[in-house]
Design an enzyme around this catalytic site. Structure first.
Site, PDB file in Angstrom:
ATOM      1  CD  GLU A   1       2.480  -8.300  -5.212  1.00  0.00           C
ATOM      2  OE1 GLU A   1       2.125  -7.178  -4.832  1.00  0.00           O
ATOM      3  OE2 GLU A   1       3.281  -9.017  -4.563  1.00  0.00           O
TER       4      GLU A   1
ATOM      5  CG  HIS B   1       5.410  -5.525  -4.452  1.00  0.00           C
ATOM      6  ND1 HIS B   1       4.132  -5.435  -3.958  1.00  0.00           N
ATOM      7  CD2 HIS B   1       6.021  -4.356  -4.147  1.00  0.00           C
ATOM      8  CE1 HIS B   1       3.952  -4.256  -3.393  1.00  0.00           C
ATOM      9  NE2 HIS B   1       5.092  -3.586  -3.483  1.00  0.00           N
TER      10      HIS B   1
ATOM     11  CB  CYS C   1       5.380  -4.245   0.222  1.00  0.00           C
ATOM     12  SG  CYS C   1       6.343  -2.765  -0.137  1.00  0.00           S
ATOM     13  CE1 TYR C   2       1.512   1.051   5.677  1.00  0.00           C
ATOM     14  CE2 TYR C   2      -0.204  -0.620   5.709  1.00  0.00           C
ATOM     15  CZ  TYR C   2       0.329   0.555   6.204  1.00  0.00           C
ATOM     16  OH  TYR C   2      -0.295   1.222   7.241  1.00  0.00           O
TER      17      TYR C   2
ATOM     18  CB  SER D   1     -21.633  -6.243 -25.183  1.00  0.00           C
ATOM     19  OG  SER D   1     -20.617  -7.154 -24.779  1.00  0.00           O
ATOM     20  N   GLY D   2     -21.689  -8.867 -27.231  1.00  0.00           N
ATOM     21  CA  GLY D   2     -20.846  -9.543 -28.205  1.00  0.00           C
ATOM     22  C   GLY D   2     -19.446  -9.793 -27.696  1.00  0.00           C
ATOM     23  N   GLY D   3     -19.116  -9.195 -26.533  1.00  0.00           N
ATOM     24  CA  GLY D   3     -17.820  -9.419 -25.921  1.00  0.00           C
ATOM     25  C   GLY D   3     -17.770 -10.741 -25.186  1.00  0.00           C
ATOM     26  CB  VAL D   4     -14.901 -12.620 -23.770  1.00  0.00           C
ATOM     27  CG1 VAL D   4     -14.703 -13.892 -22.957  1.00  0.00           C
ATOM     28  CG2 VAL D   4     -14.114 -12.711 -25.079  1.00  0.00           C
ATOM     29  CG  ASP D   5     -16.129  -9.916 -19.685  1.00  0.00           C
ATOM     30  OD1 ASP D   5     -15.315 -10.853 -19.783  1.00  0.00           O
ATOM     31  OD2 ASP D   5     -15.789  -8.738 -19.459  1.00  0.00           O
ATOM     32  CB  SER D   6     -22.152  -9.927 -22.258  1.00  0.00           C
ATOM     33  OG  SER D   6     -21.722  -9.794 -23.608  1.00  0.00           O
ATOM     34  CB  SER D   7     -20.298 -14.136 -25.206  1.00  0.00           C
ATOM     35  OG  SER D   7     -20.464 -13.054 -26.096  1.00  0.00           O
TER      36      SER D   7
ATOM     37  N   GLY E   1       0.821  -1.199   0.000  1.00  0.00           N
ATOM     38  CA  GLY E   1       0.000   0.000   0.000  1.00  0.00           C
ATOM     39  C   GLY E   1       0.856   1.250   0.000  1.00  0.00           C
TER      40      GLY E   1
ATOM     41  CE  LYS F   1     -11.950 -10.040 -21.014  1.00  0.00           C
ATOM     42  NZ  LYS F   1     -13.229  -9.339 -21.236  1.00  0.00           N
TER      43      LYS F   1
END
Length: 521
Positions: A179, A177, A87-88, A231-237, A60, A377
């Protein structure tokens, strides 16, 4: 979150680091379910309900040496589960357990080497005592005394307490870090913590998620009807296919064609969902409305809000025609959830303003179904493959809701949209032909509001400039420009200039995106 308790859970306490999500990504990649919660919302009730098997305290921007600095709930250190401070997170853990931290001393940023001083389960597999290991540092505070029971595991040139451990209580702290990609074997360190120290096996799979999500959707919806904004995008599909698997024709998708999609994308979406999956689909060709509302609008933020407003108005109009609809399905992802509950504001709230620019009308009075709200994603893509969506569709590069509207700086006209669609299609076609599409995280063309004089054949031209962008990334949090083979760029530029009337110059954007910059338009 509603994930079944049978999954092994890791809690990530967020202190505002711009790369906290990367911790979650690494943990998820190792087969473990985890959630991120802001430090000031991790109270005893949440700890009791979530029942974590391990806890990670993120980095942070604050200084742990300040009187009012953010602090972890002290109950965390008495749960009897392993705790890792990053870290923090290491700083605040030391301060909470009786150590001492001072701010503003021994700033250490960027690449560094830690020197392993003693054996520890946390660093298993990284080397022997006396070896060095490259890491990525980013801190301004310094620990001046570690709590009773802790030992020094590794040091660095700028920190005598680069890695500390209380092996008996399974409490660990790292100054760097693990990650980020700049710590080459950071994923191994995190895996050592979750699998070796916490003893977790990893039961988080897309196959399990699919079965559980279907059961949850059926329990939530019952016999009700669901509307999904496709929408035609990956998420909504992926959300639509998952919900259809759960409730069949109780789902109706509404696909609003803004006229700002990729070339032929609307046809592909209709063919996939109406013809292949046989999902009830309402296709609204609204290009005329969107382009009419965008006439004369050049400010990027005004464009986003205009597109969002018109989309909501049209969607609301069409949804009202579906009798008995009680639920609205959205492709909300976990990063959206994190941002919506974060205790810390920041530039991302502005950067991502185009995701939910209009908001849903209160009059709709629909209950939300958000089956992907626990996923990142890459996990959505994996779920899409699990559901049988074509790999080429699931692996498509991200495409923002406002579409080409924000890839046309300046005026958005039907003519300019058509020019950009054709140029963008050629660009992606050449990338695919060269076998580079899957190496690139996102590639697209931009039609710049600049005209240049050129000579084509025996005539002068005065036409627009097309900029090409391609970036590499693993998570969308950071990215760098893709180092194209010049032959591919040359073929692409030649085709665009020859085949797209209105463009006489092509340039390639070599801008990199630093940590924290999430969007690309």
């Amino acid at each position: 979150m509603s994930e079944p308790a049978r999954h092994e859970r890791v809690l990530i306490v967020d202190f505002g680091s711009q790369v906290t999500q990367l911790i979650a990504r690494r943990v998820r990649e190792s087969g473990l379910y985890c959630e991120i919660h802001p430090y000031d919302r991790v109270d005893d009730a949440l700890l009791d309900a979530f029942a974590p098997r391990a806890v990670i305290l993120s980095g942070g921007p604050a200084s742990a040496g300040e009187a009012e600095s953010p602090a972890a709930n002290p109950t965390i250190f008495n749960l009897g589960v392993p705790v890792l401070g990053v870290c923090y997170g290491e700083m605040t853990m030391c301060a909470a357990l009786g150590g001492a931290v001072e701010g503003g001393h021994n700033r250490e940023f960027g690449r560094a080497d830690i020197h392993i001083e003693r054996e520890s389960s946390l660093l298993a597999g990284l080397g022997e005592v006396g070896d060095d290991e490259p890491v990525w540092m980013s801190h301004g505070d310094v620990i001046t005394a570690i709590p009773l029971g802790f030992e020094v595991v590794a040091t660095s040139e700028g920190s005598p307490f680069a890695v500390i451990a209380d092996e008996g209580r399974r409490l660990y702290g790292v100054q760097f870090h693990p990650e980020v990609a700049h710590t080459p074997r950071g994923a191994l360190i995190l895996r050592n913590f979750t699998h070796r120290i916490a003893g977790l096996g990893g039961d988080w799979t897309m196959a399990a998620f699919r079965d559980e999500a279907v059961a949850r959707i059926r329990a939530q919806v019952g016999n009700g009807k669901v509307i999904c904004g496709l929408s035609g995008g990956v998420d909504s599909s992926v959300a639509a296919v998952l919900i259809h698997e759960a409730i069949g024709d109780q789902l109706t998708c509404v696909f609003v064609d803004t006229g700002l999609l990729r070339l032929n994308e609307a046809t592909e979406v209709v063919r996939l969902f109406r013809d292949h999956y046989n999902i009830p689909l309402i296709h609204v060709d609204a290009a005329y409305e969107f382009l009419g509302e965008l006439a004369g609008v050049s400010d990027p933020e005004a464009k986003r809000k205009t597109i969002g407003r018109v989309f909501v108005e049209i969607f609301d109009r069409e949804a009202g025609k579906i009798e008995g609809a009680a639920f609205l399905a959205q492709g909300t992802l976990y990063p959206d959830v994190i941002e919506s509950v974060s205790a810390r504001g920041g530039p991302s709230a502005v950067i991502k303003s185009h995701h939910n620019v209009g908001g849903l009308p209160e009059a709709m009075k629909l209950k939300l179904v958000e089956p992907l709200r626990e996923l990142f994603k890459d996990e959505v893509r994996a779920l899409g493959v699990e559901l049988g969506l074509p790999p080429a569709f699931v692996g498509r590069h991200p495409f923002p809701g406002p579409g080409l509207g924000i890839r046309i700086p300046g005026a958005v006209t039907p003519e300019r949209v058509e020019i950009l669609q054709r140029a963008d299609a050629i660009y992606l076609d050449e990338i695919r032909k060269a076998g580079l599409y899957d190496e690139i995280w996102q590639a697209f063309a931009v039609l710049l509001p600049v005209r240049t004089v050129g000579v084509m054949g025996d005539a002068r031209t005065y036409e627009e400039v097309c900029a090409l962008r391609a970036v590499t990334s693993t998570d969308g949090m950071t990215a760098d420009f893709y180092e194209f083979p010049w032959a591919v760029l040359a073929r692409t530029a030649t085709r665009i200039i020859n085949e797209v009337k209105g463009i006489n110059r092509v340039v390639y954007d070599v801008t990199s995106k630093p940590p924290g910059t999430i969007e690309w338009e």
